[in-house]
Structure formats: C-alpha cells, structure tokens
Design an enzyme around this catalytic site. Sequence first.
Site: not given
Ligand code: GLY
Length: 392
Positions: A112, A172
């Site tokens: 992330d 993501d």
């Molecule tokens: N990247 C985590 C979400 O979109 O909840």
Amino acid sequence: MRMKFSLLAFILSLFSCEHPKTSDLDLVNRLSEQLKYAVRLSEPLRDSILTSPRTVENGKLKLVASRDWTSGFFPGNLWMIEELTGDTTWRSIATEFTLPLEKEQWNAGTHDMGFKMFCSFGKAYSITGNPGYKKVLIQSAYTLATRFNANVGCLRSWDHNADKWDFPVIIDNMMNLELLMWASKETGDGHLKDIAVSHARTTMKNHFRADNSSYHVIDYNPETGEIEHRQTHQGYSDESSWARGQAWGLYGYTMMYRETGLSEFLEQAEKIAAFILSQPGLEEGAIPVWDFNAPNIPNEPYDASAGAIITSALYELSQYSTHKEHYIRVAESMLSRLSSPEFLAPVGENMGFLLKHSTGHLPHNSEIDVPIVYADYYFLEAIIRKQHIENI
Ligand code: GLY
C-alpha cells in the site's frame, strides 16, 4: 527531514470559524469549510501513533496509524483543497498531517506504499517542489519494489493470512504502480518502470474475465508463477464484481497508459469502462452499490468511494480516448450525483468527511454505509480534473 512551520494562526482560525450556511457557498468553499471542521475534530484525537482520520465507527471519528493503508488520503485532501482554493494557509496544516507518515518509506510489509505515500508526500511534492518530499518518495518506491517477484511478474499485495494465500495479488495493487512510474522518471532507473509494466501486464492477463470484470484476489505460486486461486476478499463472492475493485482497475490502467503511452493499457481501461458502464443506471450517473452482483440490488449499501474513483478515472480517460464526450458526460453525471444532498454532507456534520455512503468491507461487517476518507480524496481529485479539462 526537518521542516519548520507555524500552525498557531491557522488553528486559531479553525476554532473561531462558525458553521457557515451551506446554501451561501459554492462547492469548493463548502468543501474547504468542511475540511476545516474535519481538522478541528481530528486535532485533539491525534497522538504519536494515530495520524489520520479514516472513517466513523460507532458514531465516533476513527483515526488510524501511519501504517494503515488509508493514512495518506487525509493529508492528500488538505493538499488538494489548497490547490482548489489557492489558499496557501492550508499548507502548514497539510504539512502537519503529512510528516508523520515519513517513516512509512521504510515499511516493506505492505503493497500500500502508493496509497500512503503518493497520495500524501506525492501531492505535497507536486505543490511545493520541496526536495525533502522527493527523497522520501524515491525511497518509498524502492521499498515497494522489494515486493516484486519475477517468477510471478507482480508485486505481492498482502502478507496477512499467510495460511490462506501464498502470494496474493489484488486488483487494488494497480494503484501503487503510479509511485513506481513517477520514481522511474525522477531517477532514470528503468527497473522501477519494468516492474510496474510487468505487474500491469500480468494483472491484465490473469485478473480479468471474458466480460472485462475483474477478480479481487489472485493467489500465485511464488516459485512457478502459476495461479493457485481466484477469489474475493471484500466482494460478495469469488465470481462477483466488487465495485471498488472494478474502479481500481479502471483508474490503474488509465494511469498506466498516461505513464507509458502503451496502447494495450488504454484498450484495457476502455474495456473496463465498458463493463462498469454496462451496470444498470451507471450510464446515467448512478453511484454503485458495493458489489455489482450483490443479491438485493437496489437495496444494497452504496459505495460512494467506488463512484468517486470511477468519476476521477473517467475524467482522465476522456483525455486519451476517442470516447471523450461519452466519458465526460458520465463523469459529470456521477459528480453531480455525489455533490447532491444524498451524498454530500452538510458542513459541520458527517464528522468532517465530505461524502456519505461508502462501504469498506461488507463481508467482514466493517465500514458499511459510512463516510470513508478515500471517497473524499477521489471526489476532490475528480473536481480538480474537471477544472483542468474545462481550462484547457
Ligand atoms: N485497498 C483496499 C480497499 O480498497 O478497500
């Protein structure tokens, strides 16, 4: 990095401001007032661990630590409101919310990095040009790159649930590639770009179904690169189309086309857009519910964050695609819906968040139909993109 900044005047102004009559304000001023309110609520809750507001939980404002994947969005919102208003008094407070994330540049335990650092330090650098921010961003990119596995051709997303997945890659993760592309340009190190392109190509090959919807999680064998599972984590079912996942894909491939000029990524973004806009009502600006295959549509919780990400992505995609008018028309409709009283909170309510009705992780009974900070981030970004397009 050491920075000196004076906050006193700004904080005093926050405490002295009264809740304005929202009907008297245009949208940007209204958002600015709401963010001042958010800062006022957040300041007393911040400490050496908790840095950034994320959502509302049990009626209370919830702040998270810098390691949380959402920690960069609130600082990013403060930088964007400076950009939107031209009011540089935002700078000291945006700086104050950005700097506690600095240590995350060394955190190799998550994919992330892009969300955390490019949304905070990245905005800070693009607005101020401060070389200290650039240094942090470049280190962040190199730390993220350590998660690349050449057998798989992807960055590893999560380390948690190691008993369940060997090498999970989630859709993501496309969003974290922007940091690598930026750092590759800044340093001249083509390896960072090669990682991003490999990740995007592998994801294009393995995450997408015939109808151009995407799976959430692909679990790979890290030695052979073979696919072990195709699953969901936050969606309704393994074969369903989790709305925010579709939004991440659209945004990610649009960004990768911008950064590489490779037509394969533009085509992929257009295919994802076609899938998303084939969902009932979305052509007319409806905001998605949390999963396009949720069983009780239309009586399912919205995910305004998915709507905001799609809106921002469509504005950008419109600038590269022959479907320009189409994408702008849909983006305008979605933005107008998000700006309506159904989604946009009155100033002084909603614990300072701009938008209502997002859904974070419904299968875990978490963050259902609540304000969430990343919805606000992509909403602000969509407004900036709309303004840029109108000023071309
Ligand atoms: N990247 C985590 C979400 O979109 O909840």
